[in-house]
Design a protein around this motif. Structure first.
Motif, PDB file in Angstrom:
ATOM      1  N   SER A  31      40.599  53.254  48.393  1.00 56.17           N
ATOM      2  CA  SER A  31      40.421  52.647  47.066  1.00 56.17           C
ATOM      3  C   SER A  31      40.612  53.687  45.955  1.00 56.17           C
ATOM      4  N   ASP A  77      44.198  45.953  47.361  1.00 53.11           N
ATOM      5  CA  ASP A  77      43.104  46.665  48.029  1.00 53.11           C
ATOM      6  C   ASP A  77      42.171  45.680  48.730  1.00 53.11           C
ATOM      7  N   GLU A  78      42.201  45.670  50.039  1.00 54.99           N
ATOM      8  CA  GLU A  78      41.353  44.785  50.856  1.00 54.99           C
ATOM      9  C   GLU A  78      41.393  43.347  50.378  1.00 54.99           C
ATOM     10  N   GLN A 113      39.635  45.793  45.025  1.00 52.13           N
ATOM     11  CA  GLN A 113      38.747  45.390  46.108  1.00 52.13           C
ATOM     12  C   GLN A 113      37.628  44.486  45.562  1.00 52.13           C
TER      13      GLN A 113
HETATM   14 MG   LIG Z   1      37.974  50.738  49.645  1.00 48.66          MG
END
Ligand SMILES: [Mg+2]
Ligand SMILES: Nc1ncnc2c1ncn2[C@@H]1O[C@H](COP(=O)(O)OP(=O)(O)O)[C@@H](O)[C@H]1O
Length: 261
Positions: A45, A172-173, A89
């Motif tokens: 991240s 991100d995720e 995220q």
């Molecule tokens: Mg992360």
């Protein structure tokens, strides 16, 4: 016109004086889907925040360029206008700004004055994309991410992606917290974006997402570096065997792998 190229060279990033990224190298071209995998706390991240210019993340060494332009010299909004997109995220909530208004102004921010998208065209495109993502039409008029469930936020990030049509996206995720049906919908949206003009970096903790979106390249991040790259088979091996074999291969001490966030 061929797609864009994002080049990250020897990137070092500090947070509050502590070095988190220790020399990341990566190149993403239009038409390519890349995945970064890695244990918790290895700086995945941090990499996406540094690319988007979060003020807390200080680049102490290295470079990031988009088609030869120095990204690190750009303000955050300039990075978006240049064609970079980040799905965070943890997407933030913005009260007082409707989803539709946010999308329309984001699209127009990337266009010249006088070239703005017409309201009709915008609505048609938004309706079509929301339907594609199985989103309730009411969500267009709700405040950005306010009171959205985890899954709704992730779908909404993909809606932004499909509406804004960036050159390079970092997700991100995007798969975390999604049930299997939502995951399939999100993957469908991302796969729809596949074309020569669009490059994508998917950061993911699990191989699961990659069952639905086949990456061209898979990178493993550990201790603030990309320590291994390969094809989709690398993700499958990680899923089956975990990260231990890479640690052994590279002689990385277990104690020092990752730092829990
Ligand atoms: Mg992360
Ligand atoms: N805003 C922040 N303030 C302080 N430390 C941070 C911040 N963001 C990340 N870190 C630290 O940087 C390291 C890497 O975190 P992160 O990039 O979130 O890892 P990952 O996404 O790979 O799980 C962790 O030790 C984490 O605690």
């Amino acid at each position: 016109m061929a797609g864009s190229t994002l080049i990250i060279k020897d990137l070092h990033v500090e947070i509050d004086g502590k070095e988190i990224l220790k020399g990341v190298n990566l190149e993403i071209n239009g038409g390519e889907f890349h995945a970064i995998m890695g244990p918790n706390g290895t700086g995945k991240s941090t990499l996406s925040s540094a690319i988007m210019g979060h003020p807390k993340y200080e680049v102490t060494k290295g470079s990031i360029t988009l088609d030869g332009e120095d990204v690190l010299e750009m303000e955050v909004d300039e990075r978006g206008r240049a064609g970079l997109f980040l799905a965070m995220q943890y997407p933030s909530e913005i009260s007082g700004v409707t989803n539709a208004d946010f999308l329309r102004s984001s699209i127009n921010a990337r266009r010249e004055e006088g070239e703005e998208i017409s309201l009709m065209k915008f609505i048609r495109k938004m309706d079509a994309n929301m339907e594609e993502l199985d989103m309730d039409p009411d969500m267009a008029q709700r405040y950005l991410n306010e009171g959205f469930s985890g899954g709704e936020k992730k779908r909404n990030e993909i809606l932004q992606l499909m509406m804004i049509e960036p050159k390079i996206a970092i997700l991100d995720e995007i798969d975390s917290g999604l049930d299997i049906d939502a995951l399939k919908v999100v993957a469908k949206g991302i796969n729809k974006m596949r074309n020569e003009e669009f490059g994508c970096l998917m950061i993911t903790h699990y191989q699961r997402l990659l069952n639905y979106i086949t990456p061209d390249k898979v990178h493993v991040m550990m201790q603030g570096r990309v320590v291994k790259s390969g094809g989709p088979e690398l993700a499958q091996r990680l899923e089956a065997e975990g990260y231990d074999w890479i640690k052994q291969e590279l002689g990385i001490d277990d104690e020092t792998v990752g730092q829990e966030a």
